[in-house]
Design a protein around this motif. Structure first.
Motif, short mmCIF file in Angstrom:
data_model
loop_
_atom_site.label_atom_id
_atom_site.label_comp_id
_atom_site.label_asym_id
_atom_site.label_seq_id
_atom_site.Cartn_x
_atom_site.Cartn_y
_atom_site.Cartn_z
N GLN A 46 74.91 97.84 50.35
CA GLN A 46 76.04 97.10 50.92
C GLN A 46 77.21 97.01 49.95
N THR A 47 76.90 96.80 48.65
CA THR A 47 77.96 96.55 47.67
C THR A 47 78.20 97.71 46.71
N GLY A 48 77.19 98.57 46.54
CA GLY A 48 77.31 99.65 45.56
C GLY A 48 77.03 99.21 44.14
N GLU A 49 76.65 97.94 43.97
CA GLU A 49 76.37 97.40 42.64
C GLU A 49 74.96 97.79 42.19
N PRO A 50 74.78 98.13 40.91
CA PRO A 50 73.44 98.45 40.39
C PRO A 50 72.50 97.26 40.57
N THR A 51 71.22 97.55 40.89
CA THR A 51 70.25 96.47 41.09
C THR A 51 69.17 96.44 40.01
N GLY A 52 68.86 97.56 39.41
CA GLY A 52 67.82 97.59 38.39
C GLY A 52 66.42 97.55 38.96
N GLY A 53 66.27 97.41 40.25
CA GLY A 53 64.95 97.36 40.87
C GLY A 53 64.55 98.72 41.41
N PRO A 54 63.34 98.79 41.96
CA PRO A 54 62.90 100.06 42.55
C PRO A 54 63.68 100.37 43.82
N ILE A 55 63.76 101.63 44.16
CA ILE A 55 64.45 102.06 45.35
C ILE A 55 63.63 101.67 46.58
N ASP A 56 64.28 101.21 47.65
CA ASP A 56 63.59 100.89 48.89
C ASP A 56 63.23 102.19 49.60
N THR A 57 61.98 102.30 50.04
CA THR A 57 61.53 103.50 50.73
C THR A 57 60.99 103.13 52.11
N PHE A 58 60.88 104.13 52.97
CA PHE A 58 60.39 103.95 54.33
C PHE A 58 59.88 105.28 54.85
N ARG A 59 59.00 105.21 55.86
CA ARG A 59 58.57 106.43 56.54
C ARG A 59 59.72 106.84 57.46
N TYR A 60 60.12 108.08 57.41
CA TYR A 60 61.25 108.56 58.21
C TYR A 60 61.06 108.25 59.69
N GLY A 61 59.85 108.41 60.21
CA GLY A 61 59.57 108.18 61.62
C GLY A 61 59.60 106.72 62.02
N ASP A 62 59.67 105.78 61.07
CA ASP A 62 59.68 104.36 61.39
C ASP A 62 61.05 103.84 61.79
N THR A 63 62.08 104.66 61.71
CA THR A 63 63.43 104.20 62.01
C THR A 63 63.83 104.67 63.40
N ALA A 64 64.21 103.76 64.26
CA ALA A 64 64.60 104.08 65.64
C ALA A 64 65.79 105.03 65.68
N ALA A 65 66.64 104.97 64.68
CA ALA A 65 67.83 105.83 64.65
C ALA A 65 67.47 107.30 64.53
N ASN A 66 66.26 107.61 64.12
CA ASN A 66 65.86 109.00 63.92
C ASN A 66 65.28 109.64 65.18
N LYS A 67 65.12 108.86 66.25
CA LYS A 67 64.60 109.43 67.49
C LYS A 67 65.69 110.22 68.19
N PRO A 68 65.35 111.35 68.77
CA PRO A 68 66.35 112.12 69.52
C PRO A 68 66.96 111.27 70.62
N LYS A 69 68.23 111.50 70.91
CA LYS A 69 68.91 110.76 71.96
C LYS A 69 68.15 110.94 73.27
N GLY A 70 67.98 109.84 74.00
CA GLY A 70 67.30 109.89 75.27
C GLY A 70 65.80 109.72 75.21
N GLN A 71 65.22 109.69 73.99
CA GLN A 71 63.77 109.53 73.86
C GLN A 71 63.44 108.05 73.95
N ALA A 72 62.57 107.70 74.87
CA ALA A 72 62.17 106.31 75.05
C ALA A 72 61.15 105.90 74.00
N ASP A 73 61.11 104.61 73.70
CA ASP A 73 60.06 104.10 72.80
C ASP A 73 58.73 104.22 73.50
N GLU A 74 57.70 104.57 72.75
CA GLU A 74 56.37 104.73 73.32
C GLU A 74 55.53 103.51 73.07
#
Length: 74
Positions: A46-74
């Motif tokens: 959000q700010t671009g400021e250094p945090t000194g902590g570990p990077i936040d990670t996630f499974r790519y498939g866990d983000t709704a934004a990565n679903k193809p347009k028109g694909q319904a949630d299962e």
């Protein structure tokens, strides 16, 4: 360049971002494989400021934004 034109690719390595892969978001590059960002400075997205902590990670498939347009949630 990725051999998968219909699949999002990591902007660093150009390999596909698959649902089960561990990813992270870079403030300039966007979503990348977490391994591709290893050793990069960690900043608050959000700010671009250094945090000194570990990077936040996630499974790519866990983000709704990565679903193809028109694909319904299962």
């Amino acid at each position: 360049m990725s051999d998968h034109p219909d699949v999002d690719a990591c902007p660093i390595c150009a390999e596909p971002l698959l649902d089960d892969e561990i990813c992270a978001t870079d403030i300039e590059m966007g979503i990348c494989h977490a391994a591709c960002l290893e050793g990069s400075p960690t900043v608050d997205l959000q700010t671009g400021e250094p945090t000194g902590g570990p990077i936040d990670t996630f499974r790519y498939g866990d983000t709704a934004a990565n679903k193809p347009k028109g694909q319904a949630d299962e």
